[in-house]
Design a protein around this motif. Structure first.
Motif, PDB file in Angstrom:
ATOM      1  N   TYR A  44       1.242  -6.461 -10.863  1.00 30.26           N
ATOM      2  CA  TYR A  44       0.155  -5.663 -10.305  1.00 30.26           C
ATOM      3  C   TYR A  44       0.704  -4.365  -9.746  1.00 30.26           C
ATOM      4  N   SER A  45      -0.093  -3.331  -9.805  1.00 29.12           N
ATOM      5  CA  SER A  45       0.262  -2.064  -9.196  1.00 29.12           C
ATOM      6  C   SER A  45       0.553  -2.291  -7.711  1.00 29.12           C
ATOM      7  N   GLY A  46       1.679  -1.763  -7.226  1.00 27.66           N
ATOM      8  CA  GLY A  46       2.046  -1.925  -5.826  1.00 27.66           C
ATOM      9  C   GLY A  46       3.008  -3.076  -5.577  1.00 27.66           C
ATOM     10  N   MET A  47       3.271  -3.891  -6.598  1.00 22.70           N
ATOM     11  CA  MET A  47       4.325  -4.910  -6.468  1.00 22.70           C
ATOM     12  C   MET A  47       5.668  -4.213  -6.522  1.00 22.70           C
ATOM     13  N   THR A  48       6.608  -4.694  -5.734  1.00 23.87           N
ATOM     14  CA  THR A  48       7.960  -4.130  -5.777  1.00 23.87           C
ATOM     15  C   THR A  48       8.931  -5.241  -6.151  1.00 23.87           C
ATOM     16  N   ASN A  82       0.840  -1.190   0.000  1.00 27.97           N
ATOM     17  CA  ASN A  82       0.000   0.000   0.000  1.00 27.97           C
ATOM     18  C   ASN A  82       0.888   1.257   0.000  1.00 27.97           C
ATOM     19  N   SER A  83       0.264   2.432  -0.031  1.00 26.50           N
ATOM     20  CA  SER A  83       1.063   3.651  -0.227  1.00 26.50           C
ATOM     21  C   SER A  83       1.995   3.916   0.957  1.00 26.50           C
ATOM     22  N   GLU A  84       1.548   3.535   2.144  1.00 31.54           N
ATOM     23  CA  GLU A  84       2.413   3.716   3.326  1.00 31.54           C
ATOM     24  C   GLU A  84       3.644   2.811   3.234  1.00 31.54           C
ATOM     25  N   GLN A  85       3.403   1.581   2.823  1.00 33.77           N
ATOM     26  CA  GLN A  85       4.511   0.636   2.671  1.00 33.77           C
ATOM     27  C   GLN A  85       5.439   1.069   1.540  1.00 33.77           C
ATOM     28  N   LEU A  86       4.860   1.620   0.490  1.00 33.55           N
ATOM     29  CA  LEU A  86       5.690   2.101  -0.615  1.00 33.55           C
ATOM     30  C   LEU A  86       6.570   3.269  -0.171  1.00 33.55           C
TER      31      LEU A  86
END
Ligand code: MG
Ligand code: MG
Length: 250
Positions: A194-198, A6-10
């Protein structure tokens, strides 16, 4: 299992990524003839720790350094040594991870020591370009095979060997996570992005054969034919459009 952030994790990943990228630049600025790879490793460790982070590689699987430092025909996983000195004309690969806030960054780059041969410079340029060709495909809805196929078709088309025995990977709470991200493959095949995969995209490109072997130290990977090898890696976050380069800092 593939983790989507999620955006916080990103944001945490971005922090780990920035320190990782900065550590490589700090090391780059100390590259010169006569410096030992152990000295470079200490510089990297000190920088990461000064930032409040931990070197991801130190102790990973028993690895004794904070960075992998690999010279010329060494592909990856070179062990820093007080007895190994950089020489004019070498190319040196610096591979670093930093862990902070529960997340890792992972990045690598290849630098020349003083004046390097045209062959070595071209290898470095092709390796970097192959990364960007792959990253162009790293978009939500595509698959890892799209990345690998873009990398391999470009580098192999120019006659280079693309290492297959070691591959890119998911990165996040763990240094190595699913999915594997090979530097070869078939477009449209493999794990979906997927969007949000790193993930860490990390082409390892050889002037000669793609085959590699591991030295008796059980870490250092070298080209099977002794040819030069280059490595370029960033941790990236998949998005709907262009991916975010989390370890890119300049
Ligand atoms: Mg790496
Ligand atoms: Mg990696």
């Amino acid at each position: 299992m593939v983790q989507v952030k999620n955006s916080e994790q990103l944001a945490s990943m971005r922090k780990a990524g920035r320190i990782t990228g900065e550590a490589i630049l700090v090391a780059r600025d100390h590259i010169k003839e006569g410096i030992s790879t152990k000295e470079l490793d200490t510089i990297i460790r000190n920088y990461i720790e000064k930032c409040g982070a931990k070197p991801s590689f130190l102790g990973y699987g028993g690895f004794p350094g904070s960075a992998c430092i690999s010279i010329n025909n060494e592909v990856i996983h070179g062990i820093p040594s007080a007895k190994r000195f950089l020489e004019e004309g070498d190319i040196v690969k610096i591979d670093v991870g930093a862990y902070i806030g529960g997340f890792h960054g992972d990045s690598a780059n290849t630098f020349g020591v003083g004046k390097i041969s045209a062959e070595a410079q071209k290898l470095i340029d092709v390796t970097r370009e192959s990364f960007y060709r792959g990253v162009k495909m790293a978009v939500s809805g595509k698959r890892v095979g799209d990345i690998g196929s873009a990398i391999a078709s470009y580098a192999e088309g120019l006659g280079y060997g693309v290492v297959r025995k070691f591959v890119g990977h998911g990165v996040g709470k763990n240094l190595h996570e699913d999915p594997e991200v090979p530097n070869f493959g078939t477009a449209g095949r493999g794990a979906r992005l997927y969007s949000g995969m790193t993930i860490a995209v990390e082409p390892m490109i050889n002037c000669g054969t793609r085959e590699v072997k591991v030295l008796d130290d059980e870490w250092t990977v070298v080209t099977a034919d002794g040819s030069l090898s280059a490595h370029y890696e960033h941790t990236i976050a998949i998005a709907d459009g262009e991916p975010l380069l989390l370890t890119f800092v300049e």
